[in-house]
Design an enzyme around this catalytic site. Sequence first.
Site, short mmCIF file in Angstrom:
data_model
loop_
_atom_site.label_atom_id
_atom_site.label_comp_id
_atom_site.label_asym_id
_atom_site.label_seq_id
_atom_site.Cartn_x
_atom_site.Cartn_y
_atom_site.Cartn_z
CB SER A 232 -30.74 70.30 18.22
OG SER A 232 -31.28 71.08 19.17
NE ARG B 8 -26.91 72.58 22.87
CZ ARG B 8 -26.61 74.07 23.37
NH1 ARG B 8 -25.79 74.77 24.20
NH2 ARG B 8 -28.34 74.76 23.68
CD GLU C 6 -27.06 69.29 20.90
OE1 GLU C 6 -26.76 70.64 20.52
OE2 GLU C 6 -27.99 68.29 21.47
P1 FAD Z 1 -28.97 59.54 27.82
O1 FAD Z 1 -29.65 59.79 25.80
O2 FAD Z 1 -29.18 58.61 28.06
O3 FAD Z 1 -27.04 59.31 27.78
C1 FAD Z 1 -26.87 60.72 26.34
C2 FAD Z 1 -25.02 60.53 26.22
O4 FAD Z 1 -24.38 60.21 27.65
C3 FAD Z 1 -24.35 59.01 26.65
O5 FAD Z 1 -23.31 59.16 25.30
C4 FAD Z 1 -24.88 58.42 27.32
O6 FAD Z 1 -23.95 57.23 27.43
C5 FAD Z 1 -23.94 58.64 28.58
N1 FAD Z 1 -24.79 59.33 30.25
C6 FAD Z 1 -26.09 59.23 30.73
N2 FAD Z 1 -25.59 58.89 31.72
C7 FAD Z 1 -24.32 59.24 31.70
C8 FAD Z 1 -23.49 59.35 33.04
N3 FAD Z 1 -24.36 58.79 34.89
N4 FAD Z 1 -22.37 59.14 33.53
C9 FAD Z 1 -21.83 59.03 32.41
N5 FAD Z 1 -22.56 58.98 31.33
C10 FAD Z 1 -23.50 58.79 30.76
N6 FAD Z 1 -30.14 69.07 25.27
C11 FAD Z 1 -30.00 70.22 25.23
O7 FAD Z 1 -28.25 70.44 25.67
N7 FAD Z 1 -30.38 70.80 25.53
C12 FAD Z 1 -32.22 71.27 25.48
O8 FAD Z 1 -32.46 72.41 25.01
C13 FAD Z 1 -32.33 70.03 25.10
N8 FAD Z 1 -33.89 70.04 24.36
C14 FAD Z 1 -34.41 68.48 23.91
C15 FAD Z 1 -35.34 68.20 23.95
C16 FAD Z 1 -36.03 67.33 23.33
C17 FAD Z 1 -37.51 66.73 23.00
C18 FAD Z 1 -35.43 66.20 23.72
C19 FAD Z 1 -35.21 64.50 23.39
C20 FAD Z 1 -33.65 65.96 23.57
C21 FAD Z 1 -33.16 67.54 24.37
N9 FAD Z 1 -32.03 67.64 24.45
C22 FAD Z 1 -30.98 68.94 25.19
C23 FAD Z 1 -30.71 66.55 24.08
C24 FAD Z 1 -31.44 65.11 26.02
O9 FAD Z 1 -31.90 66.19 26.77
C25 FAD Z 1 -30.18 65.52 26.87
O10 FAD Z 1 -28.52 65.84 26.31
C26 FAD Z 1 -29.94 65.04 27.92
O11 FAD Z 1 -28.94 65.68 28.98
C27 FAD Z 1 -29.31 63.44 27.34
O12 FAD Z 1 -30.51 63.17 29.51
P2 FAD Z 1 -30.29 61.82 29.18
O13 FAD Z 1 -30.81 60.66 30.63
O14 FAD Z 1 -31.62 60.75 28.16
O15 FAD Z 1 -28.89 61.00 28.82
P1 NAP Z 2 -34.50 79.19 18.92
O1 NAP Z 2 -34.87 80.10 19.74
O2 NAP Z 2 -35.58 79.67 17.29
O3 NAP Z 2 -33.12 79.78 18.24
C1 NAP Z 2 -32.73 79.08 17.02
C2 NAP Z 2 -31.18 79.33 16.63
O4 NAP Z 2 -30.34 79.92 17.67
C3 NAP Z 2 -30.58 78.47 18.43
O5 NAP Z 2 -30.57 77.47 18.08
C4 NAP Z 2 -29.73 79.06 19.65
O6 NAP Z 2 -28.09 78.92 19.25
C5 NAP Z 2 -29.95 80.67 18.50
N1 NAP Z 2 -29.94 81.73 19.54
C6 NAP Z 2 -31.47 82.14 19.39
N2 NAP Z 2 -31.22 83.36 19.79
C7 NAP Z 2 -30.20 84.24 20.70
C8 NAP Z 2 -29.23 84.65 21.26
N3 NAP Z 2 -29.91 85.89 21.70
N4 NAP Z 2 -27.61 84.78 21.09
C9 NAP Z 2 -27.32 83.59 20.48
N5 NAP Z 2 -27.76 83.07 19.75
C10 NAP Z 2 -29.56 82.81 19.40
O7 NAP Z 2 -34.39 77.88 18.99
P2 NAP Z 2 -35.06 76.93 19.69
O8 NAP Z 2 -35.30 75.41 18.54
O9 NAP Z 2 -36.67 77.62 20.02
O10 NAP Z 2 -33.75 75.96 20.62
C11 NAP Z 2 -34.75 77.03 22.17
C12 NAP Z 2 -32.97 76.97 23.30
O11 NAP Z 2 -32.97 75.69 23.17
C13 NAP Z 2 -32.00 76.60 22.24
O12 NAP Z 2 -30.91 77.65 23.35
C14 NAP Z 2 -31.09 75.46 21.68
O13 NAP Z 2 -29.97 75.18 21.72
C15 NAP Z 2 -31.92 74.65 23.40
N6 NAP Z 2 -32.57 73.05 22.72
C16 NAP Z 2 -32.21 72.52 21.70
C17 NAP Z 2 -32.51 71.35 21.97
C18 NAP Z 2 -31.54 70.27 21.95
O14 NAP Z 2 -31.62 69.00 21.28
N7 NAP Z 2 -29.42 70.20 22.30
C19 NAP Z 2 -33.03 71.52 21.30
C20 NAP Z 2 -34.65 72.35 21.54
C21 NAP Z 2 -34.31 73.22 22.12
P3 NAP Z 2 -27.95 77.82 20.78
O15 NAP Z 2 -29.06 77.20 20.31
O16 NAP Z 2 -26.64 78.09 20.29
O17 NAP Z 2 -28.69 77.95 22.16
#
Ligand code: FAD
Ligand code: NAP
Length: 347
Positions: A238, A163, A334
């Site tokens: 998250s 991340r 994050e």
């Molecule tokens: P923004 O929120 O608009 O920007 C995020 C950052 O990136 C800011 O610092 C901004 O300045 C910078 N930025 C944006 N665009 C550019 C560009 N073109 N060039 C340079 N910098 C830039 N993330 C995960 O990794 N895994 C998930 O499963 C996941 N699930 C999510 C679920 C929900 C319900 C929500 C709300 C968020 C989730 N996220 C997840 C986080 C988010 O979706 C990601 O980080 C996504 O990539 C953000 O995109 P955005 O366009 O909204 O970025």
């Molecule tokens: P989940 O499946 O309930 O799992 C909980 C946590 O355990 C997650 O954070 C995941 O780590 C870890 N995990 C589960 N199974 C695993 C495996 N087999 N090996 C290693 N790590 C494992 O989580 P959830 O909230 O429903 O999310 C599902 C996936 O979507 C996850 O990968 C999560 O990162 C992603 N997600 C990300 C965001 C965001 O904003 N970043 C929001 C929602 C969902 P990891 O997070 O490292 O994968």
Amino acid sequence: MRVFKDVNLANYHTFGVSVQSAWFAEVSRLTDLLTLLRSGVHPTLVLGEGSNVLFTRDFPGLVIKNAMSGKSLMPDPTDPHRVVVEVASGENWHAFVRWTLEQNLGGLENLSLIPGTTGAAPVQNIGAYGVELADVLQELEVLELHTGKLLRLKAADCGFGYRTSRFKGEWKDQFLITRLFFALSSQQHQLHTAYGDIESHLGGIPPEQRTPQQVSEAVMAIRRSKLPDPAQLGNAGSFFKNPETDRDTRDALLKKYPDLVSFPLRENRFKVPAAWLLDKAGWKGKSIGRVACHTSQPLVIVNTGGASGLEILDFAVTVAADIREKFGFRLEPEVNIFPPGAWPEGD
Ligand code: FAD
Ligand code: NAP
């Protein structure tokens, strides 16, 4: 292109907090972007769909909302089983993933339904269900904001980690990512279904008959059942990263909490889901004022209605301090918090 003065950003980010931007422009062409940069307004902030930001105060400079669109595919000259896919950075990520699947290309299915633009995906190396962007991204095109120069970067040079990337670290706010280049499989490819509930959602489909489209549908169903829709309840996914620890600390915790969940990483390192820590500490569904930890996924901090950015920040700081006191883990946000120094050092 029009440049607006004093714009409320509430509709431009998913926490929905009300903050003002001194200047605001939506950009769909590179030439407009260069014109804007020449105007010399500082600081600048690139915004995609605002799904990973928390504003804790007004933005004193220019917000550039990225709306650059377009995508195309071409054969990979080095591999007949792969296709090179190019996408402009303002395209919606999930729509792009679904489009690649319609072209029968595999590789992005586990990353279905992640909100945001393609251009923000490299910033935190988006990941879900055991797959991350760095697994399939080959190259990027970026615009250096202070020189206006376009550069081509190899994915391997972007410092992708869990991340994170150099765009979140030493390159923060220096580049605007303009285009991404992926290498995707046009043939049967290795599906990742071992994570979370994907297997149970695939039901009885024999492994050899499974398709990337089916994995995508499974991921979408799981996410819809458990994650709050930002259109209904403000959030940025998250809020914290999962902490890492060593074997001794993990084993000591396991003695105290036999139900502790942890996952091996590398060389005696373990990941402990932050969601488990929050749940154990009683934060699941708990609120303070207008901010809460979500009822099904406590790692998602939600704006239950009208909260300010500072209220959300205070809540997150309180949660992190409680986890530190109870388990010894220092939770790291994050979400990209504005201004950058707003998260207290050492918390
Ligand atoms: P923004 O929120 O608009 O920007 C995020 C950052 O990136 C800011 O610092 C901004 O300045 C910078 N930025 C944006 N665009 C550019 C560009 N073109 N060039 C340079 N910098 C830039 N993330 C995960 O990794 N895994 C998930 O499963 C996941 N699930 C999510 C679920 C929900 C319900 C929500 C709300 C968020 C989730 N996220 C997840 C986080 C988010 O979706 C990601 O980080 C996504 O990539 C953000 O995109 P955005 O366009 O909204 O970025
Ligand atoms: P989940 O499946 O309930 O799992 C909980 C946590 O355990 C997650 O954070 C995941 O780590 C870890 N995990 C589960 N199974 C695993 C495996 N087999 N090996 C290693 N790590 C494992 O989580 P959830 O909230 O429903 O999310 C599902 C996936 O979507 C996850 O990968 C999560 O990162 C992603 N997600 C990300 C965001 C965001 O904003 N970043 C929001 C929602 C969902 P990891 O997070 O490292 O994968």
